[in-house]
Design a protein around this motif. Structure first.
Motif, short mmCIF file in Angstrom:
data_model
loop_
_atom_site.label_atom_id
_atom_site.label_comp_id
_atom_site.label_asym_id
_atom_site.label_seq_id
_atom_site.Cartn_x
_atom_site.Cartn_y
_atom_site.Cartn_z
N LYS A 91 0.83 -0.94 0.01
CA LYS A 91 -0.07 -0.16 -0.17
C LYS A 91 1.04 1.31 0.01
O LYS A 91 1.75 1.34 0.71
CB LYS A 91 -0.95 0.02 1.13
N ILE A 92 0.32 2.06 -0.83
CA ILE A 92 0.99 3.34 -0.59
C ILE A 92 0.20 4.15 0.35
O ILE A 92 -0.98 4.30 0.21
CB ILE A 92 1.04 4.19 -2.03
N ILE B 74 0.84 0.51 -9.15
CA ILE B 74 1.93 0.83 -10.20
C ILE B 74 3.12 -0.27 -9.70
O ILE B 74 3.12 -0.70 -8.90
CB ILE B 74 2.73 2.30 -9.69
N ALA B 75 3.84 -0.44 -11.03
CA ALA B 75 4.64 -1.47 -10.86
C ALA B 75 6.08 -1.00 -10.47
O ALA B 75 6.57 0.23 -11.21
CB ALA B 75 4.97 -2.18 -12.22
N GLY B 76 6.60 -1.18 -9.26
CA GLY B 76 7.90 -0.79 -8.83
C GLY B 76 9.18 -1.46 -9.82
O GLY B 76 9.00 -2.35 -10.43
N SER C 97 9.21 7.84 -6.89
CA SER C 97 9.40 7.89 -8.19
C SER C 97 8.45 6.88 -9.17
O SER C 97 8.03 7.31 -10.12
CB SER C 97 10.91 7.23 -8.34
N PRO C 98 8.03 5.80 -8.53
CA PRO C 98 7.06 4.80 -9.26
C PRO C 98 5.80 5.59 -9.78
O PRO C 98 5.18 5.80 -10.67
CB PRO C 98 7.02 3.81 -8.28
N VAL C 99 5.46 6.56 -8.80
CA VAL C 99 4.23 7.24 -9.01
C VAL C 99 4.43 8.54 -9.71
O VAL C 99 3.70 8.50 -10.97
CB VAL C 99 3.67 7.85 -7.76
N LEU C 100 5.24 9.15 -9.53
CA LEU C 100 5.50 10.46 -10.24
C LEU C 100 6.05 10.40 -11.59
O LEU C 100 5.72 10.97 -12.67
CB LEU C 100 6.69 11.40 -9.36
N SER C 101 7.01 9.35 -11.87
CA SER C 101 7.42 9.00 -12.99
C SER C 101 6.43 8.67 -13.92
O SER C 101 6.30 8.94 -15.17
CB SER C 101 8.50 7.74 -13.10
N GLY C 102 5.26 7.68 -13.31
CA GLY C 102 4.36 7.44 -14.23
C GLY C 102 3.32 8.41 -14.63
O GLY C 102 2.86 8.56 -15.86
N PHE D 293 1.45 12.05 -4.60
CA PHE D 293 2.21 11.29 -5.77
C PHE D 293 3.32 10.30 -4.61
O PHE D 293 4.42 10.68 -5.28
CB PHE D 293 2.89 12.43 -6.40
N GLY D 294 3.01 10.01 -3.66
CA GLY D 294 4.04 9.27 -2.89
C GLY D 294 4.72 10.20 -1.99
O GLY D 294 5.53 9.51 -0.82
N ILE D 295 4.64 11.41 -2.03
CA ILE D 295 5.48 12.30 -0.91
C ILE D 295 4.61 12.37 0.22
O ILE D 295 3.35 12.83 0.25
CB ILE D 295 5.69 13.50 -1.67
N PRO D 296 5.07 12.07 1.33
CA PRO D 296 4.34 11.90 2.73
C PRO D 296 3.73 13.37 3.07
O PRO D 296 4.35 14.28 2.90
CB PRO D 296 5.23 11.49 3.70
N MET D 297 2.51 13.52 3.37
CA MET D 297 2.13 14.77 3.68
C MET D 297 2.07 15.10 5.56
O MET D 297 1.58 16.04 5.74
CB MET D 297 0.66 15.08 3.14
N SER D 298 2.63 14.06 6.10
CA SER D 298 3.00 13.93 7.30
C SER D 298 3.85 13.07 8.10
O SER D 298 4.23 12.25 7.18
CB SER D 298 1.64 13.82 8.26
N VAL D 299 4.24 13.31 9.07
CA VAL D 299 5.51 12.14 9.74
C VAL D 299 4.56 11.00 9.88
O VAL D 299 5.32 9.95 9.94
CB VAL D 299 6.00 12.85 10.78
N GLU D 300 3.26 10.93 10.42
CA GLU D 300 2.73 9.65 10.33
C GLU D 300 2.74 9.00 9.20
O GLU D 300 2.80 7.58 9.15
CB GLU D 300 1.20 10.04 10.82
N SER D 301 2.65 9.67 8.05
CA SER D 301 2.34 9.09 6.86
C SER D 301 3.70 8.23 6.36
O SER D 301 3.89 6.96 6.03
CB SER D 301 2.02 9.92 5.70
#
Length: 461
Positions: free
Chosen positions: A101-102, A324-326, A166-171, A108-116
Motif C-alpha cells: 500500500k502507498i 504501479i509496478a515498482g 518515483s514509481p508514482v511521479l514518473s508514471g 504522488f507518494g510524497i508523505p504529507m505528515s510524519v505519520e504517513s
C-alpha cells in the motif's frame, strides 16, 4: 474583418476558440474563427468509447479537480450536473511479487505528515530516518528549473524517492525524475521547502488543498470525458469547424499567412494558433532555423489496454483502486487502474474493468510495439493473473497505442520552449504555439493555455 485559424481540435484548440468567441461576443466584434482538425472527430487525446456495459476512456481518463480554472469553466458550459468524482481507495505498488500500500496521506507518494512516513510499507526504517532530514536541511541551491528527482532526493533521501515517490511521479509525467524539472511537475514543493523549511511540513499545512471534496481528487462525467468535447463543440456557433481536414503548410506573406490544406484549399488568415503535437507544428512551419529547438522536445510512448470481464469487481482487493509496478516487480506493465472500482460510472453492472499501461520507459516496450492486438491482450491477461490472481476471458477490450505522442518535460524543456517562442514571435508574428507539447499535460493546464492564447490574440484584435 480579421481571421484567426486554430490548427488542432484537441482540448487546447477548442478552449482557444471558446474563449476567443466569448470575448468577441462580449464586445460585438466581427472576426472570422476557423478550427482545423485532421481527424474526423474532435478531442485529441480525449476519446470515450461506449462498449456494452462499459465506458472506456481511450486517452485521458479524468480531470484534476483542484485546479482553480475547472469549476468556473464547467459552470459556463452547464456541465455541473454531469460531473462524477473518483471513488477513493488505496493505491498500491507491486514490488517483490506482492502489492504494498502507498500511504493514503501522501501526494504522488510524497508523505504529507510524519505519520504517513512512519506507516509506509515500502521504505525501511533507515529510509524513514533519512527522510527526516527534510525538517532540518535548508534549500540553498535549488530553483524551479532544476531536477525534481535530485531535489526530492536531497531532502527526503534516495530510498523514499526511489521506492515510493518515483514509481508514482514518473508514471504521471512519463519520464525519469532526474530528467524532469520542478517547474513542470510540482513547483509548489520548492515553494513549501523555502517557506516552511520542509516539504512534508508544507504539504501538511496545505493538506486541505489536496484533499477537497472528501479526498476526491479527480472528476469525469456520467457519459465519459467526451461530453466535455461535445459540449464545447456545441457552443462554438461562431466557429467554422473543418474536420477530417489536414493542414499541410503555413506560408507567410505581406498580408499575414496562407494555410494550404490537403484538399487543395488555401486559407488566408491574420493569426495562427498551432495546437498540435510539436512534430506537426515543425512540419507546418518548415523552417530550418526552428528545427534544432523542435528536435530538442522529446516525446514518450505508451500502450493502453482495457480489459472488461463478466465477473464482479468485488474480486479485487478491498478498497483498492489500482497499482504501479515498482523496480522490483516481475510484471510487464507499468501500472494498472481498477477502472470499475475507481469510476463507478464506467461499468453499469459493477463488472470488472481494468486498464493496464505499458510505457516506452519499459525495456519490453519495443517488443510490445510490434505485437498484434490479440498478442497484447494476452500479455495484459498474464499481468492481471500474476498481480491479482484473476483469470478469465474478457468480454471487451480496447488497445490504444500512443507512439511518440506523450510530451516529456525533461530538464532543458523550459529553455527550449522559451527559445522557440522568442524565434517565432520575431519571425512569425501572430503565430502562437499551444498545447501539451509546451505548457502542461493535464486537461486543466491545456484549457488554461487555450485561454491565455485567446487573450493574447484578442488584445491585438
Amino acid at each position: 474583418m480579421k481571421t484567426v485559424v486554430v490548427v488542432g481540435g484537441g482540448i487546447t484548440g477548442l478552449s482557444t476558440m471558446y474563449y476567443l468567441q466569448k470575448a468577441a461576443k462580449a464586445d460585438s466584434l466581427s472576426v472570422r474563427l476557423i478550427l482545423i482538425e485532421g481527424n474526423e472527430e474532435l478531442g485529441g487525446k480525449i476519446r470515450t468509447v461506449h462498449d456494452g456495459p462499459f465506458k472506456i476512456e481511450a486517452g485521458a481518463d479524468s480531470i484534476v479537480a483542484r485546479k482553480q480554472n475547472i469549476k468556473p469553466f464547467l459552470k459556463e458550459l452547464n456541465l455541473e450536473d454531469q460531473v462524477v468524482y473518483n471513488a477513493t481507495g488505496k493505491s498500491f505498488i507491486h514490488t517483490d511479487g506482492v502489492l504494498k500500500k502507498i500511504p493514503e496521506d501522501a501526494l504522488f507518494g510524497i508523505p504529507m505528515s510524519v505519520e504517513s512516513l512512519a506507516e509506509s510499507e515500502l521504505v525501511s526504517a533507515q529510509g524513514k530516518v533519512d527522510a527526516l532530514k527534510d525538517f532540518y536541511t535548508k534549500n540553498e541551491t535549488f530553483t524551479k528549473n532544476d531536477s525534481i528527482g535530485l531535489f526530492l532526493e536531497s531532502f527526503l533521501g534516495k530510498e523514499l524517492v526511489q521506492k515510493q515517490i518515483s514509481p508514482v511521479l514518473s508514471g504521471v509525467y512519463s519520464g525519469k525524475l532526474n530528467e524532469l524539472t520542478i517547474a513542470k511537475t510540482l513547483p509548489e514543493m520548492l515553494d513549501y521547502k523555502n517557506e516552511y523549511g520542509s516539504i512534508i511540513r508544507g504539504l501538511s499545512e496545505n493538506k486541505q488543498k489536496y484533499q477537497s471534496k472528501g479526498n476526491k481528487k479527480f472528476l469525469s462525467f456520467k457519459n465519459g470525458l467526451s461530453v466535455l468535447i461535445d459540449r464545447i463543440e456545441e457552443s462554438l456557433d461562431m466557429v467554422e469547424i473543418l474536420k477530417g481536414t489536414q493542414a499541410e503548410k503555413i506560408i507567410k506573406n505581406d498580408e499575414g499567412y496562407i494555410i494550404s490544406l490537403a484538399n487543395g484549399e488555401m486559407l488566408e488568415t491574420d493569426f495562427v494558433v498551432l495546437s498540435t503535437p510539436h512534430t506537426i507544428a515543425q512540419k507546418l512551419l518548415g523552417d530550418q532555423e526552428l528545427d534544432k529547438d523542435f528536435a530538442g522536445l522529446i516525446n514518450s510512448s505508451m500502450i493502453s489496454i482495457y480489459l472488461g470481464f463478466d465477473i464482479p469487481d468485488s474480486m479485487l482487493p478491498n478498497d483498492g483502486t489500482g497499482f504501479i509496478a515498482g523496480d522490483n516487480s516481475d510484471l510487464i506493465c507499468n501500472a494498472c487502474t481498477w477502472t470499475s472500482r475507481k469510476w463507478g460510472h464506467t461499468s453499469e453492472n459493477s463488472q470488472l474493468l481494468v486498464r493496464l499501461f505499458y510505457k516506452s520507459s519499459s525495456p519490453d516496450y519495443d517488443r510490445l510495439q510490434s505485437l498484434t492486438k490479440q498478442e497484447l491482450i494476452q500479455v495484459a491477461l498474464g499481468d492481471i493473473k500474476n498481480s491479482l490472481g484473476i483469470s478469465g476471458t474478457p468480454i471487451t477490450s480496447e488497445v490504444t497505442k500512443w507512439h511518440e505522442d506523450m510530451p516529456n518535460y525533461h530538464i532543458k524543456h523550459p529553455h527550449i520552449v522559451q527559445s522557440l517562442e522568442a524565434k517565432i514571435a520575431e519571425n512569425y508574428p501572430n503565430v502562437l504555439l499551444a498545447g501539451c507539447s509546451y505548457n502542461g499535460v493535464g486537461i486543466p493546464d491545456c484549457i488554461a493555455d487555450g485561454e491565455k492564447k485567446a487573450q493574447e490574440i484578442y488584445a491585438k484584435l
